[in-house]
Scaffold this motif. Structure first.
Motif, PDB file in Angstrom:
ATOM      1  N   GLN A 184     -64.414  10.177  33.869  1.00 21.95           N
ATOM      2  CA  GLN A 184     -64.851  10.818  34.666  1.00 21.95           C
ATOM      3  C   GLN A 184     -65.907  10.544  34.910  1.00 21.95           C
ATOM      4  O   GLN A 184     -66.388   9.596  34.524  1.00 21.95           O
ATOM      5  CB  GLN A 184     -65.454  11.669  33.419  1.00 21.95           C
ATOM      6  CG  GLN A 184     -65.749  13.328  33.528  1.00 21.95           C
ATOM      7  CD  GLN A 184     -65.893  14.364  32.698  1.00 21.95           C
ATOM      8  OE1 GLN A 184     -65.053  13.855  31.334  1.00 21.95           O
ATOM      9  NE2 GLN A 184     -67.038  15.267  32.609  1.00 21.95           N
ATOM     10  N   GLY A 185     -65.907  11.437  36.543  1.00 24.71           N
ATOM     11  CA  GLY A 185     -67.357  10.763  37.309  1.00 24.71           C
ATOM     12  C   GLY A 185     -66.904  10.070  38.418  1.00 24.71           C
ATOM     13  O   GLY A 185     -68.025   9.951  39.578  1.00 24.71           O
ATOM     14  N   ASP A 208     -55.413  17.615  33.670  1.00 25.45           N
ATOM     15  CA  ASP A 208     -56.431  17.377  33.457  1.00 25.45           C
ATOM     16  C   ASP A 208     -56.688  18.549  32.617  1.00 25.45           C
ATOM     17  O   ASP A 208     -57.473  19.945  33.134  1.00 25.45           O
ATOM     18  CB  ASP A 208     -58.112  17.137  34.985  1.00 25.45           C
ATOM     19  CG  ASP A 208     -58.699  16.662  33.478  1.00 25.45           C
ATOM     20  OD1 ASP A 208     -58.954  16.987  32.252  1.00 25.45           O
ATOM     21  OD2 ASP A 208     -59.995  16.014  33.997  1.00 25.45           O
ATOM     22  N   VAL A 209     -55.974  18.991  31.279  1.00 30.98           N
ATOM     23  CA  VAL A 209     -55.926  20.131  30.336  1.00 30.98           C
ATOM     24  C   VAL A 209     -57.800  19.969  29.707  1.00 30.98           C
ATOM     25  O   VAL A 209     -57.779  21.007  29.271  1.00 30.98           O
ATOM     26  CB  VAL A 209     -54.402  20.279  29.216  1.00 30.98           C
ATOM     27  CG1 VAL A 209     -53.945  20.180  30.126  1.00 30.98           C
ATOM     28  CG2 VAL A 209     -55.302  18.882  28.412  1.00 30.98           C
ATOM     29  N   TYR A 210     -58.451  19.541  29.942  1.00 31.56           N
ATOM     30  CA  TYR A 210     -59.483  19.413  29.479  1.00 31.56           C
ATOM     31  C   TYR A 210     -60.627  20.304  30.043  1.00 31.56           C
ATOM     32  O   TYR A 210     -61.648  20.600  29.817  1.00 31.56           O
ATOM     33  CB  TYR A 210     -60.353  17.931  28.430  1.00 31.56           C
ATOM     34  CG  TYR A 210     -59.069  17.262  28.051  1.00 31.56           C
ATOM     35  CD1 TYR A 210     -59.156  18.431  26.841  1.00 31.56           C
ATOM     36  CD2 TYR A 210     -58.001  16.355  28.966  1.00 31.56           C
ATOM     37  CE1 TYR A 210     -57.865  16.924  25.423  1.00 31.56           C
ATOM     38  CE2 TYR A 210     -57.598  15.521  27.923  1.00 31.56           C
ATOM     39  CZ  TYR A 210     -57.163  16.195  26.542  1.00 31.56           C
ATOM     40  OH  TYR A 210     -56.345  15.631  25.653  1.00 31.56           O
ATOM     41  N   ARG A 211     -59.998  19.905  31.528  1.00 32.00           N
ATOM     42  CA  ARG A 211     -61.230  20.527  32.560  1.00 32.00           C
ATOM     43  C   ARG A 211     -60.720  21.435  33.389  1.00 32.00           C
ATOM     44  O   ARG A 211     -60.301  20.792  34.340  1.00 32.00           O
ATOM     45  CB  ARG A 211     -62.219  19.337  33.512  1.00 32.00           C
ATOM     46  CG  ARG A 211     -63.111  17.976  32.276  1.00 32.00           C
ATOM     47  CD  ARG A 211     -63.936  17.149  33.413  1.00 32.00           C
ATOM     48  NE  ARG A 211     -63.111  16.782  34.486  1.00 32.00           N
ATOM     49  CZ  ARG A 211     -63.595  16.969  36.141  1.00 32.00           C
ATOM     50  NH1 ARG A 211     -64.488  17.921  36.612  1.00 32.00           N
ATOM     51  NH2 ARG A 211     -62.599  16.092  36.738  1.00 32.00           N
ATOM     52  N   LEU A 231     -66.115  10.788  29.726  1.00 35.40           N
ATOM     53  CA  LEU A 231     -67.524   9.148  29.789  1.00 35.40           C
ATOM     54  C   LEU A 231     -67.405   8.071  29.681  1.00 35.40           C
ATOM     55  O   LEU A 231     -67.954   7.100  30.172  1.00 35.40           O
ATOM     56  CB  LEU A 231     -68.448   9.749  29.194  1.00 35.40           C
ATOM     57  CG  LEU A 231     -68.763  11.551  30.553  1.00 35.40           C
ATOM     58  CD1 LEU A 231     -69.419  11.946  29.236  1.00 35.40           C
ATOM     59  CD2 LEU A 231     -68.756  11.235  31.128  1.00 35.40           C
ATOM     60  N   HIS A 232     -66.457   7.679  28.452  1.00 34.92           N
ATOM     61  CA  HIS A 232     -65.872   5.800  27.961  1.00 34.92           C
ATOM     62  C   HIS A 232     -64.780   5.911  28.085  1.00 34.92           C
ATOM     63  O   HIS A 232     -64.419   6.843  27.265  1.00 34.92           O
ATOM     64  CB  HIS A 232     -66.950   5.587  27.032  1.00 34.92           C
ATOM     65  CG  HIS A 232     -67.005   6.763  26.177  1.00 34.92           C
ATOM     66  ND1 HIS A 232     -67.450   7.758  25.696  1.00 34.92           N
ATOM     67  CD2 HIS A 232     -66.675   6.264  24.882  1.00 34.92           C
ATOM     68  CE1 HIS A 232     -67.131   8.361  24.869  1.00 34.92           C
ATOM     69  NE2 HIS A 232     -66.659   7.888  23.885  1.00 34.92           N
ATOM     70  N   ILE A 233     -63.773   4.751  27.581  1.00 36.19           N
ATOM     71  CA  ILE A 233     -62.963   4.533  26.980  1.00 36.19           C
ATOM     72  C   ILE A 233     -62.674   4.783  25.566  1.00 36.19           C
ATOM     73  O   ILE A 233     -63.644   4.047  24.775  1.00 36.19           O
ATOM     74  CB  ILE A 233     -62.564   2.589  27.289  1.00 36.19           C
ATOM     75  CG1 ILE A 233     -62.220   2.598  29.318  1.00 36.19           C
ATOM     76  CG2 ILE A 233     -61.006   2.496  26.769  1.00 36.19           C
ATOM     77  CD1 ILE A 233     -62.222   0.832  29.761  1.00 36.19           C
ATOM     78  N   PHE A 269     -55.919   2.226  39.728  1.00 31.08           N
ATOM     79  CA  PHE A 269     -57.155   2.619  38.641  1.00 31.08           C
ATOM     80  C   PHE A 269     -58.422   3.197  39.844  1.00 31.08           C
ATOM     81  O   PHE A 269     -58.388   1.963  40.736  1.00 31.08           O
ATOM     82  CB  PHE A 269     -57.680   1.239  38.365  1.00 31.08           C
ATOM     83  CG  PHE A 269     -58.781   1.805  36.986  1.00 31.08           C
ATOM     84  CD1 PHE A 269     -58.810   2.448  36.104  1.00 31.08           C
ATOM     85  CD2 PHE A 269     -59.773   0.950  37.948  1.00 31.08           C
ATOM     86  CE1 PHE A 269     -59.611   2.990  35.526  1.00 31.08           C
ATOM     87  CE2 PHE A 269     -60.681   0.979  37.081  1.00 31.08           C
ATOM     88  CZ  PHE A 269     -61.083   1.883  36.239  1.00 31.08           C
ATOM     89  N   VAL A 270     -58.835   3.847  39.981  1.00 31.40           N
ATOM     90  CA  VAL A 270     -60.043   4.625  40.459  1.00 31.40           C
ATOM     91  C   VAL A 270     -61.556   4.180  39.927  1.00 31.40           C
ATOM     92  O   VAL A 270     -61.621   4.901  39.082  1.00 31.40           O
ATOM     93  CB  VAL A 270     -60.022   6.510  40.328  1.00 31.40           C
ATOM     94  CG1 VAL A 270     -61.388   6.703  41.930  1.00 31.40           C
ATOM     95  CG2 VAL A 270     -58.731   6.731  41.522  1.00 31.40           C
ATOM     96  N   VAL A 271     -62.132   4.066  40.822  1.00 32.26           N
ATOM     97  CA  VAL A 271     -63.413   3.154  39.816  1.00 32.26           C
ATOM     98  C   VAL A 271     -64.286   3.103  41.285  1.00 32.26           C
ATOM     99  O   VAL A 271     -64.409   2.492  42.277  1.00 32.26           O
ATOM    100  CB  VAL A 271     -63.373   1.379  39.767  1.00 32.26           C
ATOM    101  CG1 VAL A 271     -62.732   0.558  40.634  1.00 32.26           C
ATOM    102  CG2 VAL A 271     -64.491   1.402  38.719  1.00 32.26           C
ATOM    103  N   ASP A 272     -66.030   3.404  40.724  1.00 30.44           N
ATOM    104  CA  ASP A 272     -66.988   4.134  40.920  1.00 30.44           C
ATOM    105  C   ASP A 272     -67.275   2.857  41.999  1.00 30.44           C
ATOM    106  O   ASP A 272     -67.964   1.619  40.730  1.00 30.44           O
ATOM    107  CB  ASP A 272     -67.346   4.615  40.378  1.00 30.44           C
ATOM    108  CG  ASP A 272     -68.807   5.568  40.807  1.00 30.44           C
ATOM    109  OD1 ASP A 272     -69.265   4.408  41.770  1.00 30.44           O
ATOM    110  OD2 ASP A 272     -69.546   6.273  40.250  1.00 30.44           O
TER     111      ASP A 272
END
Length: 460
Positions: free
Chosen positions: A109-110, A138-141, A195-197, A219-222
């Motif tokens: 997330q983020g 994404d059913v949580y957001r 927010l974490h794995i 995989f999308v990574v910041d």
């Protein structure tokens, strides 16, 4: 993203460039500085060690020692190793399957996952001429579902609706069935992040992957997370058969560690790099071009490709004909050029891609930022059509009116008129014999303070 790494590497490599002969000692000193530069850029330690060892082995080889320019040969070795670390070439998306081709997007997330779905949909629609459907699992957001719907509308692709009370597998399966009926070429599935794995997230995404059998799992990574990005990518890669990586927020002040670590740690290629918030800010990742930029050699190929896509060819041709005929370059032409330059990422964005322009680019960013272009455009828009065509008629009372109309000062009007005059002189030089050389000489006057072009005799 690579500014500090470029500066550190440039400083360390500069010391060895002029060396007539490479020895164990001067190579050792330079490699120590290269190692420190990479560690400061947050490149993963195993990657740094392998990189430095490989450069050392090749630098003390016979080919470099016998070279007429061993210092330059050493830089070539460093460049080749940077390319090897990031992957030899750009790896394209694999869409060779029975439509619709399913692309599954994973990540924390983020990281910019939902935005990247919108960017990728636009990229496939505009550059690959594909019909695209996007769907959020994404059913949580619930906000993520709404965000994706808005992005789909902005980029002009199909959106498959979903709600928070549905099962992610049911959502994705229904979207693929609908895409098949609509004859869509590609379905991009946005997934939930955390927010974490954690075990729940991994179980859900594995179940989703098994149900939809995507041809691409990205995989999308910041990029801002440095070498942690590579470690997170490895954790996902252990759980899912990833096919590639999208590096986001690469336009920020990230130190570049993620770009140099991901490939080595995961074995998966970086396929795209997000270079801003706008939906068009997604570029294919070319390791050779990125390596050139890291070493301050510019990225002319990307600049040319960007120009071909973003420049208004009709306006450019119209101006070229006008200049060749020796007609006056007026303020309407100047406004057109400002808009074209803004589309290309501004003066600093263009200079950043030119060889040896790194420091000039930084000065340009200080003196010619986006706000300055907005101000210049506002001033020109506050003029009458007659004033734009004949700037010499702009007297002091007119300057006061223009300044008030644009919400700026009279000195801003004077500065704009001065810059226009300089551009006008450059255009006149361009229309004469030997125009290109004359115009490049004149560009020195257009550069911000401290960032003038080098004399023509010293240009390479």
């Amino acid at each position: 993203m690579f500014d500090s790494l470029t500066e550190r590497l440039s400083d360390s490599l500069k010391k060895i460039t002029g060396q007539a002969k490479l020895t164990e000692d001067n190579i050792k000193d330079t490699l120590r500085e290269v190692r420190m530069a990479l560690l400061e850029a947050d490149v993963a330690l195993p990657v740094v060690k392998e990189f430095v060892d490989s450069v050392k082995a090749k630098a003390v080889g016979q080919e470099v020692m016998r070279s007429l320019t061993p210092g330059q040969e050493f830089i070539r070795v460093v460049q080749n190793e940077l390319i090897a670390v990031m992957g030899r070439a750009n790896e394209d998306l694999n869409l060779n399957c029975q439509p619709p081709a399913v692309i599954l997007m994973a990540g924390l997330q983020g990281a910019g996952k939902t935005t990247s779905v919108g960017k990728l949909a636009r990229f496939l629609k505009e550059r690959r001429k594909k019909s695209v459907m996007v769907v959020s699992a994404d059913v949580y957001r619930p906000a993520a579902i709404k965000q994706l719907e808005t992005l789909a509308g902005d980029v002009g692709v199909n959106f498959f609706p979903s709600t928070a009370d549905q099962d992610p597998v049911d959502i994705a399966s229904a979207a693929i069935a609908e895409a098949r009926l609509r004859f869509n070429d590609v379905v991009i599935v946005d997934t939930a992040g955390r927010l974490h794995i954690d075990a729940d997230m991994m179980t859900e995404i594995k179940r989703l992957h098994a149900a939809v059998s995507p041809i691409e799992t990205l995989f999308v990574v910041d990029a801002m997370t440095g070498q942690d990005a590579a470690n997170t990518a490895k954790a996902f890669n252990d759980a899912l058969p990833l096919t590639g990586v999208i590096l986001t927020k690469a336009d920020g002040d990230a130190r570049g560690g993620a770009a140099l670590s991901v490939r080595s740690i995961t074995g998966k290629p970086i396929k795209f790099m997000g270079m801003g918030e706008k939906v068009e800010a997604l570029e294919p990742f070319h390791p050779d071009r990125v390596a050139s930029r890291i070493l301050g050699m510019g990225d002319v190929l990307s600049l040319i490709e960007e120009a071909e896509r973003k420049l208004d060819k009709k306006k450019a041709e119209k101006l070229a004909k006008k200049v060749i005929k020796g007609k006056s370059f007026d303020l309407e032409d100047f406004r057109d050029q400002l808009q074209q330059m803004k589309n290309m990422g501004g003066m600093a964005g263009m200079l950043d891609k030119l060889p040896g322009m790194g420091q000039i680019s930084q000065v340009a960013q200080q003196h010619m930022n986006d706000k300055m272009f907005v101000h210049m455009e506002a001033l020109i828009n506050s003029m009458t059509p007659h004033e734009r065509r004949f700037p010499d008629v702009i007297s002091n009372p007119r300057k006061r009116r223009i300044a008030m109309g644009s919400g700026l000062q009279i000195q801003d009007v004077n500065r704009l008129l001065k810059q226009h005059k300089q551009m006008q002189k450059m255009m006149k030089k361009f229309s004469k014999k030997g125009g290109v050389m004359n115009m490049m000489r004149g560009m020195g006057g257009m550069m911000p303070p401290g960032g003038g072009m080098p004399p023509m005799g010293r240009m390479r």
